[in-house]
Design a protein around this motif. Structure first.
Motif, PDB file in Angstrom:
ATOM      1  N   ARG A  25     103.844 115.710  97.446  1.00 61.76           N
ATOM      2  CA  ARG A  25     102.782 114.870  96.876  1.00 61.76           C
ATOM      3  C   ARG A  25     101.307 115.463  96.960  1.00 61.76           C
ATOM      4  NH1 ARG A  25     106.857 111.818  98.403  1.00 61.76           N
ATOM      5  NH2 ARG A  25     107.430 110.105  97.196  1.00 61.76           N
ATOM      6  N   GLN A  51      99.421 116.048  86.214  1.00 58.44           N
ATOM      7  CA  GLN A  51     100.879 115.831  86.506  1.00 58.44           C
ATOM      8  C   GLN A  51     101.505 116.642  85.522  1.00 58.44           C
ATOM      9  OE1 GLN A  51     102.873 113.434  89.057  1.00 58.44           O
ATOM     10  NE2 GLN A  51     103.708 115.224  88.327  1.00 58.44           N
ATOM     11  N   LYS A  62     104.620 115.441  92.757  1.00 61.90           N
ATOM     12  CA  LYS A  62     104.099 114.148  92.156  1.00 61.90           C
ATOM     13  C   LYS A  62     102.590 114.016  92.442  1.00 61.90           C
ATOM     14  CE  LYS A  62     105.242 109.099  92.648  1.00 61.90           C
ATOM     15  NZ  LYS A  62     105.223 109.057  91.018  1.00 61.90           N
ATOM     16  N   VAL A  63     101.923 113.500  91.592  1.00 57.07           N
ATOM     17  CA  VAL A  63     100.480 112.948  91.746  1.00 57.07           C
ATOM     18  C   VAL A  63     100.457 111.726  92.022  1.00 57.07           C
ATOM     19  CG1 VAL A  63      98.246 113.405  90.900  1.00 57.07           C
ATOM     20  CG2 VAL A  63      99.839 115.185  90.374  1.00 57.07           C
TER      21      VAL A  63
END
Length: 204
Positions: A25, A51, A62-63
């Motif tokens: 992340r 993203q 994943k942002v």
């Protein structure tokens, strides 16, 4: 045959879920410049475009857009522990300080808050990217110079990458700013991402 397919689905389901849950992340702790103020946040903002860029270039990250319009560095610091606990980011992008400056808060206070944010992020195992901002000239050269310098000092002190000015080449272009002359418009968002990407990509 049908029974075999059902077994395969049942076996692969948990694996797929585990892979998704373990995707690294990137958390963006920011203010209105990252919250896409006045725009469609999930479509037009530079964080949303990030993203898309990650997916296009094959990165699994994943942002997490944890930007809140109006946040000062103190407010961001107050939110950080929950953010780190909830998402355990591999990379923490810190885009705060503009609201401190617009409120003419002491640069030393902004520096202390950003230092605490950086240290918390690093202690949690995240790579930290600092994103700086500059103020309008009406705040005076002495205050503006001290404010701008603190971002460079922090980057040097902690050995972290720095985007010196998120609105470089944007803030002075009327066609790239909203009517308030503070927030960039949709056309500016890809340019903001291009300023961030060279410093962010090596951290992935």
């Amino acid at each position: 045959m049908l029974l075999r397919l059902l077994l395969i689905v049942l076996l692969l389901g948990p694996v797929t879920a585990t892979v998704a849950a373990e995707a690294p992340r990137i958390a963006v702790l920011g203010d209105s410049l990252s919250a896409a103020y006045g725009l469609e946040r999930e479509r037009d903002g530079w964080v949303a475009l990030l993203q898309d860029r990650l997916a296009d270039e094959g990165h699994p990250h994943k942002v997490i857009n944890a930007a809140t319009s109006g946040d000062t560095t103190r407010q961001g610091l107050n939110r950080l522990a929950d953010l780190l606990e909830a998402h355990d980011p591999e990379v923490l992008v810190v885009q705060l300080g503009g609201n401190d400056g617009l409120r003419a808060l002491p640069p030393a206070e902004t520096r202390r808050n950003l230092s605490a944010i950086i240290e918390m992020g690093q202690s949690a195992g995240a790579e930290v990217l600092l994103v700086g901002i500059r103020l309008p000239p009406n705040y005076g050269p002495a205050y503006n110079e001290r404010f701008e310098a603190l971002f460079h000092e922090l980057a040097d002190d902690y050995g972290i990458p720095l985007v010196p000015f998120l609105l470089e080449g944007i803030a002075t272009e009327g066609g790239l700013m909203q009517d308030d002359r503070i927030h960039p418009n949709a056309e500016a968002q890809p340019k903001m991402l291009e300023l961030v990407w060279p410093e962010l990509a090596p951290l992935l």
